[in-house]
Motif scaffolding. Sequence first.
Motif, PDB file in Angstrom:
ATOM      1  N   LEU A 139       2.508 -11.482   0.551  1.00  0.00           N
ATOM      2  CA  LEU A 139       1.527 -10.545   1.082  1.00  0.00           C
ATOM      3  C   LEU A 139       2.233  -9.291   1.562  1.00  0.00           C
ATOM      4  O   LEU A 139       3.373  -9.364   2.038  1.00  0.00           O
ATOM      5  N   LEU A 140       1.573  -8.166   1.420  1.00  0.00           N
ATOM      6  CA  LEU A 140       2.093  -6.906   1.942  1.00  0.00           C
ATOM      7  C   LEU A 140       0.931  -6.010   2.319  1.00  0.00           C
ATOM      8  O   LEU A 140      -0.202  -6.226   1.892  1.00  0.00           O
ATOM      9  N   GLU A 141       1.230  -5.017   3.130  1.00  0.00           N
ATOM     10  CA  GLU A 141       0.282  -3.953   3.425  1.00  0.00           C
ATOM     11  C   GLU A 141       0.969  -2.626   3.146  1.00  0.00           C
ATOM     12  O   GLU A 141       2.163  -2.484   3.405  1.00  0.00           O
ATOM     13  N   THR A 142       0.199  -1.706   2.605  1.00  0.00           N
ATOM     14  CA  THR A 142       0.732  -0.377   2.341  1.00  0.00           C
ATOM     15  C   THR A 142      -0.298   0.664   2.732  1.00  0.00           C
ATOM     16  O   THR A 142      -1.504   0.423   2.663  1.00  0.00           O
ATOM     17  N   SER A 143       0.187   1.805   3.147  1.00  0.00           N
ATOM     18  CA  SER A 143      -0.705   2.920   3.450  1.00  0.00           C
ATOM     19  C   SER A 143      -0.509   4.042   2.436  1.00  0.00           C
ATOM     20  O   SER A 143      -1.005   5.145   2.635  1.00  0.00           O
ATOM     21  N   LYS A 144       0.218   3.750   1.370  1.00  0.00           N
ATOM     22  CA  LYS A 144       0.445   4.731   0.306  1.00  0.00           C
ATOM     23  C   LYS A 144      -0.336   4.338  -0.943  1.00  0.00           C
ATOM     24  O   LYS A 144       0.041   3.410  -1.655  1.00  0.00           O
ATOM     25  N   ARG A 145      -1.413   5.060  -1.189  1.00  0.00           N
ATOM     26  CA  ARG A 145      -2.241   4.776  -2.363  1.00  0.00           C
ATOM     27  C   ARG A 145      -1.409   4.809  -3.648  1.00  0.00           C
ATOM     28  O   ARG A 145      -1.601   3.980  -4.540  1.00  0.00           O
ATOM     29  N   LYS A 146      -0.451   5.724  -3.727  1.00  0.00           N
ATOM     30  CA  LYS A 146       0.320   5.861  -4.967  1.00  0.00           C
ATOM     31  C   LYS A 146       1.199   4.642  -5.245  1.00  0.00           C
ATOM     32  O   LYS A 146       1.645   4.458  -6.364  1.00  0.00           O
ATOM     33  N   GLY A 167      -7.992   9.320  12.515  1.00  0.00           N
ATOM     34  CA  GLY A 167      -6.805   9.967  11.970  1.00  0.00           C
ATOM     35  C   GLY A 167      -5.759   9.022  11.412  1.00  0.00           C
ATOM     36  O   GLY A 167      -4.717   9.460  10.941  1.00  0.00           O
ATOM     37  N   ALA A 168      -6.016   7.720  11.465  1.00  0.00           N
ATOM     38  CA  ALA A 168      -5.071   6.751  10.924  1.00  0.00           C
ATOM     39  C   ALA A 168      -5.195   6.706   9.406  1.00  0.00           C
ATOM     40  O   ALA A 168      -6.271   6.928   8.860  1.00  0.00           O
ATOM     41  N   PRO A 169      -4.098   6.426   8.727  1.00  0.00           N
ATOM     42  CA  PRO A 169      -4.186   6.307   7.278  1.00  0.00           C
ATOM     43  C   PRO A 169      -4.884   5.002   6.895  1.00  0.00           C
ATOM     44  O   PRO A 169      -4.894   4.049   7.684  1.00  0.00           O
ATOM     45  N   PRO A 170      -5.474   4.950   5.704  1.00  0.00           N
ATOM     46  CA  PRO A 170      -6.029   3.674   5.253  1.00  0.00           C
ATOM     47  C   PRO A 170      -4.886   2.691   4.994  1.00  0.00           C
ATOM     48  O   PRO A 170      -3.745   3.099   4.766  1.00  0.00           O
ATOM     49  N   VAL A 171      -5.183   1.423   5.061  1.00  0.00           N
ATOM     50  CA  VAL A 171      -4.191   0.390   4.797  1.00  0.00           C
ATOM     51  C   VAL A 171      -4.769  -0.564   3.766  1.00  0.00           C
ATOM     52  O   VAL A 171      -5.903  -1.021   3.906  1.00  0.00           O
ATOM     53  N   TRP A 172      -3.997  -0.839   2.726  1.00  0.00           N
ATOM     54  CA  TRP A 172      -4.387  -1.791   1.710  1.00  0.00           C
ATOM     55  C   TRP A 172      -3.584  -3.061   1.910  1.00  0.00           C
ATOM     56  O   TRP A 172      -2.363  -3.018   2.079  1.00  0.00           O
ATOM     57  N   SER A 173      -4.269  -4.200   1.871  1.00  0.00           N
ATOM     58  CA  SER A 173      -3.619  -5.506   1.945  1.00  0.00           C
ATOM     59  C   SER A 173      -3.609  -6.079   0.535  1.00  0.00           C
ATOM     60  O   SER A 173      -4.655  -6.167  -0.114  1.00  0.00           O
ATOM     61  N   LEU A 174      -2.413  -6.442   0.075  1.00  0.00           N
ATOM     62  CA  LEU A 174      -2.258  -6.983  -1.275  1.00  0.00           C
ATOM     63  C   LEU A 174      -1.615  -8.362  -1.209  1.00  0.00           C
ATOM     64  O   LEU A 174      -0.722  -8.603  -0.391  1.00  0.00           O
ATOM     65  N   VAL A 175      -2.070  -9.246  -2.084  1.00  0.00           N
ATOM     66  CA  VAL A 175      -1.564 -10.610  -2.148  1.00  0.00           C
ATOM     67  C   VAL A 175      -1.115 -10.898  -3.564  1.00  0.00           C
ATOM     68  O   VAL A 175      -1.731 -10.468  -4.530  1.00  0.00           O
ATOM     69  N   ARG A 176      -0.006 -11.630  -3.661  1.00  0.00           N
ATOM     70  CA  ARG A 176       0.494 -12.082  -4.967  1.00  0.00           C
ATOM     71  C   ARG A 176       0.453 -13.605  -4.974  1.00  0.00           C
ATOM     72  O   ARG A 176       1.104 -14.248  -4.156  1.00  0.00           O
ATOM     73  N   GLU A 177      -0.340 -14.140  -5.863  1.00  0.00           N
ATOM     74  CA  GLU A 177      -0.415 -15.580  -6.056  1.00  0.00           C
ATOM     75  C   GLU A 177       0.860 -16.019  -6.776  1.00  0.00           C
ATOM     76  O   GLU A 177       1.417 -15.264  -7.575  1.00  0.00           O
ATOM     77  N   PRO A 178       1.324 -17.251  -6.526  1.00  0.00           N
ATOM     78  CA  PRO A 178       2.506 -17.712  -7.257  1.00  0.00           C
ATOM     79  C   PRO A 178       2.198 -17.829  -8.742  1.00  0.00           C
ATOM     80  O   PRO A 178       1.091 -18.205  -9.127  1.00  0.00           O
ATOM     81  N   ALA A 179       3.164 -17.460  -9.573  1.00  0.00           N
ATOM     82  CA  ALA A 179       3.001 -17.568 -11.017  1.00  0.00           C
ATOM     83  C   ALA A 179       2.969 -19.038 -11.401  1.00  0.00           C
ATOM     84  O   ALA A 179       3.685 -19.851 -10.814  1.00  0.00           O
TER      85      ALA A 179
END
Length: 181
Positions: A139-146, A167-179
Motif C-alpha cells: 500500500l502507498l499514498e501519493t499526492s502527485k497525480r503524475k 489548501g491541502a493536496p489530494p491524496v491517492w491511496s493505492l494497493v497492490r495485490e500479490p501476484a
Amino acid sequence: FAADPFVRWVVERPGRSAERTAAARRRYLRLVLERLVLPHGEVWMDEGARAAALWVAPGGWDLPLGEQLRLLPTVARVVGWRRLPRMAYASAAIEEGRPPAFWYLALVATREAARGQGLGRAVLAPVLERCDVEGELALLETSKRKNLGWYRRLGFEERRHVDLGEGAPPVWSLVREPAER
C-alpha cells in the motif's frame, strides 16, 4: 521532497523562510525514517545511493498510544502546535479504510539526475517480490497525480482519493495485490 505536494503542505508556512522550511522538511523526513520506518520496516537503496524505498512492515504503522505521544513534540516542531489538530485529521482521513495488513511504502525517491534508469523500480522490487511470495498487500499514498501511472505499471491500483480540503493536496491511496504464482 522539496517539490512533493504533501510534504510542502506539511512544512511550509506563510512567512517561514526557505531555510526554516528546509529544516522542517529535514525534520519531517528524519521523523519518518528514524521513528517510523527503521524500527518497523526496511530501507532499500541502489549501490550508488541514487534511489531509495522506505517500507514499513505489516502492523508497523499502527503505533501504540504511548509511542504516538512520544512522537508528539517532534511532530509539533515540524507542523507547528496550531496545526496539530489539522494534521491529526489529515492522518486519520488518509488512514481510514486501509486494509488490516499490508507492507506500507512510506517513501520512494530517485535523485533527479538518475530518473528514468529503472532505479525506483529496482529498489521497490525486493519487497514487492516478498509480497508476491508471502501473499501480502502493498500500500502507498501519493499526492502527485503524475506518479499514478508509474505506480499502476508496478501493479498498484487506486483504492481511494482523499480530499483533505483547506489548501491541502489530494491524496491517492493505492494497493497492490500479490501476484499469483
